[in-house]
Design an enzyme around this catalytic site. Structure first.
Site, short mmCIF file in Angstrom:
data_model
loop_
_atom_site.label_atom_id
_atom_site.label_comp_id
_atom_site.label_asym_id
_atom_site.label_seq_id
_atom_site.Cartn_x
_atom_site.Cartn_y
_atom_site.Cartn_z
CB CYS A 221 -1.15 -0.03 1.11
SG CYS A 221 -1.83 -1.53 1.29
CG HIS B 48 -3.03 3.29 2.07
ND1 HIS B 48 -3.67 3.13 0.78
CD2 HIS B 48 -2.98 2.39 2.79
CE1 HIS B 48 -4.08 1.82 0.99
NE2 HIS B 48 -3.60 1.48 2.26
CG ASN C 8 -6.87 -0.61 1.65
OD1 ASN C 8 -5.92 -0.40 0.61
ND2 ASN C 8 -6.09 -1.07 2.79
O1 UT7 Z 1 -3.69 -1.25 3.97
C1 UT7 Z 1 -3.27 -2.08 4.89
C2 UT7 Z 1 -4.15 -3.20 5.23
N1 UT7 Z 1 -4.75 -3.47 6.52
C3 UT7 Z 1 -5.44 -2.74 7.26
O2 UT7 Z 1 -6.04 -1.57 6.84
C4 UT7 Z 1 -6.05 -3.46 8.47
C5 UT7 Z 1 -6.12 -2.62 9.57
N2 UT7 Z 1 -7.04 -2.93 10.72
C6 UT7 Z 1 -8.35 -2.45 10.51
O3 UT7 Z 1 -8.81 -1.90 9.59
C7 UT7 Z 1 -9.08 -3.20 11.61
O4 UT7 Z 1 -8.27 -3.76 12.40
C8 UT7 Z 1 -10.22 -3.95 10.98
C9 UT7 Z 1 -11.33 -3.29 10.43
C10 UT7 Z 1 -9.90 -5.07 10.28
C11 UT7 Z 1 -10.98 -4.50 12.43
O5 UT7 Z 1 -11.61 -3.71 13.27
P1 UT7 Z 1 -11.30 -3.54 14.74
O6 UT7 Z 1 -11.97 -2.57 15.35
O7 UT7 Z 1 -9.58 -3.80 15.13
O8 UT7 Z 1 -11.98 -4.93 14.98
P2 UT7 Z 1 -11.52 -6.29 15.94
O9 UT7 Z 1 -10.79 -7.12 15.18
O10 UT7 Z 1 -11.16 -5.77 17.16
O11 UT7 Z 1 -12.94 -6.97 16.21
C12 UT7 Z 1 -13.98 -6.59 17.03
C13 UT7 Z 1 -15.17 -7.28 17.00
C14 UT7 Z 1 -14.72 -8.93 17.03
O12 UT7 Z 1 -15.76 -9.50 17.79
P3 UT7 Z 1 -15.75 -10.05 19.28
O13 UT7 Z 1 -14.37 -10.69 19.36
O14 UT7 Z 1 -15.54 -8.64 20.10
O15 UT7 Z 1 -16.87 -10.59 19.54
C15 UT7 Z 1 -14.65 -9.44 15.84
O16 UT7 Z 1 -15.04 -10.82 15.81
O17 UT7 Z 1 -15.74 -7.21 15.59
C16 UT7 Z 1 -15.95 -8.59 15.09
N3 UT7 Z 1 -15.82 -8.33 13.58
C17 UT7 Z 1 -16.84 -8.07 12.79
N4 UT7 Z 1 -18.09 -8.11 13.07
C18 UT7 Z 1 -18.88 -7.91 12.04
C19 UT7 Z 1 -14.83 -8.53 13.01
N5 UT7 Z 1 -14.89 -8.05 11.67
C20 UT7 Z 1 -16.02 -8.01 11.53
C21 UT7 Z 1 -17.31 -7.72 10.51
N6 UT7 Z 1 -18.46 -7.61 10.86
N7 UT7 Z 1 -16.71 -7.63 9.25
#
Ligand code: UT7
Length: 367
Positions: A112, A251, A281
């Site tokens: 990226c 980005h 993204n």
């Molecule tokens: O260009 C670089 C590429 N990479 C990135 O940009 C990734 C950077 N990271 C992120 O953007 C974020 O970490 C994510 C969007 C991937 C995830 O957001 P988050 O606020 O860090 O969520 P989390 O991983 O802490 O998950 C919170 C909860 C979890 O459930 P529990 O364990 O609290 O019950 C996940 O299982 O949200 C759940 N979850 C979802 N729920 C609904 C994870 N993905 C989803 C989803 N829909 N798509």
């Protein structure tokens, strides 16, 4: 005034098929509200053609915008982490298609951060007098690496391409400073193991190996820390402060990452450009597409101080401080379009879903 590299042409290519949050609700246990709140994304585009086709159209549009013939170019660089083929490079294929006879061509992979890394290379060559008219493209077809039943990765990414023409300037405009960095020790936080996205994912590939892996929260922290630190360093190198910045074009990884990083810099949201809601993204394509959209939206004025900043797989990061030139309107417009398609998004995803199905054999089928 020193010789600097200024952007004189810009263009983007957005594929026509849209994958909305409502579509994703059919594929996985997610909902529009969660995705919008956590990422700022509402739609992303999926390409029915190869990344090279996207790159070619973005290139033609950027050249028309600059009022330049392809035969005038002396270098084409394509930043991509999803090339159609590993060899020949996407840049070489674009060079042939647009008729940039005699220009050099190579691809660059900093995931990226690719467009920021590419800008540093292009600006360095132009400043040194080794290149004069250069086309830099960011192009990605990321959806091949997406398992659309993995809600932690596939909600984020889309396909697309953006391009910029760089030329020398001696009137004070152009690239003022560059900050690049990497931490290979954290490389395992974002991994695409396979190479070459031409054709569909096939039976010879193992879906577990093929799909994108990343550790969302770890990447989130790396992104916020490194984007803000890198942007701060590049401003210092350019002898500027956050108050001097007219626009940050980051980005487009996640709206929350962008907001946290720019808040740390003390730059409020009306000086930050975002188009992530509609495009998601798109890795190396996101900054050049955002530059193009910012120009179309009238967000760039002659002489503006602009900061480009990115992070990505590697892990890599980088920032560019630049002064925009005196033109914010295109010289010309390229009227070409991608080939038409009547495919729905689910038609387009059929092979992808079949390919990743073995990883979800014990889950309920998609309705
Ligand atoms: O260009 C670089 C590429 N990479 C990135 O940009 C990734 C950077 N990271 C992120 O953007 C974020 O970490 C994510 C969007 C991937 C995830 O957001 P988050 O606020 O860090 O969520 P989390 O991983 O802490 O998950 C919170 C909860 C979890 O459930 P529990 O364990 O609290 O019950 C996940 O299982 O949200 C759940 N979850 C979802 N729920 C609904 C994870 N993905 C989803 C989803 N829909 N798509």
């Amino acid at each position: 005034m020193p010789r600097r590299a200024v952007i004189t042409g810009w263009g983007r290519c957005v594929p026509p098929v849209t994958l909305s949050n409502a579509d994703l609700e059919h594929l996985m246990d997610t909902d529009d509200e969660w995705i919008v709140q956590r990422t700022g994304i509402r739609n992303r585009r999926l390409s029915h053609v190869e990344a090279t086709d996207l790159a070619e159209l973005a290139a033609r549009r950027a050249l028309a915008c600059a009022g330049m013939e392809a035969s005038d170019l002396d270098l084409i660089v394509v930043a991509t982490c999803t090339p159609e083929l590993l060899c020949p490079s996407t840049a070489a294929m674009v060079q042939d298609r647009i008729g940039a006879i005699g220009s050099a061509a190579f691809d660059l992979n900093a995931a990226c951060s690719g467009f920021v890394y590419g800008t540093s290379v292009v600006a360095g060559l132009i400043q040194a007098g080794f290149a004069h008219k250069v086309l830099l493209i960011g192009a990605e077809k990321l959806h091949y690496a997406m398992d659309y039943r993995d809600r932690s990765t596939s909600i984020l990414f889309g396909d697309g391409a953006g391009a910029a023409v760089f030329e020398p300037s001696e009137d004070g405009a152009g690239v003022l400073a560059v900050d690049l960095g990497a931490d290979g020790g954290k490389g395992s936080t974002m991994v695409i193991r396979s190479m070459g996205s031409q054709g569909e994912p096939g039976p010879t590939n193992d879906p577990e190996t093929f799909r994108l892996h990343f550790e969302g929260q770890a990447v989130f922290k790396i992104a916020v820390q490194n984007i803000s630190a890198s942007a701060r360093r590049v401003l210092e190198l350019a002898g500027l402060t956050a108050d001097d910045v007219d626009l940050v074009v980051p980005h487009q990884a996640n709206a929350r990452i962008i907001e946290s990083a720019t808040r740390r810099l003390g730059i409020e949201e009306d000086r930050v450009f975002m188009n992530i809601a509609e495009l998601g993204n798109t890795a190396a394509a996101s900054i050049p597409m955002a530059i193009s959209d910012a120009l179309d939206a009238g967000r760039v004025q002659p002489g503006d101080t602009i900061v480009l900043t990115a992070f990505g797989g590697g892990v890599t990061w980088g920032s560019i401080a630049l002064k925009w030139g005196d033109r914010t309107q295109p010289v010309g417009v390229h009227e070409g379009e991608l080939p038409d398609t009547d495919m729905t998004v689910f038609d387009l995803l059929r092979e992808n879903l079949d390919f990743y199905a073995p990883l979800h054999a014990d889950e309920p089928p998609i309705t």
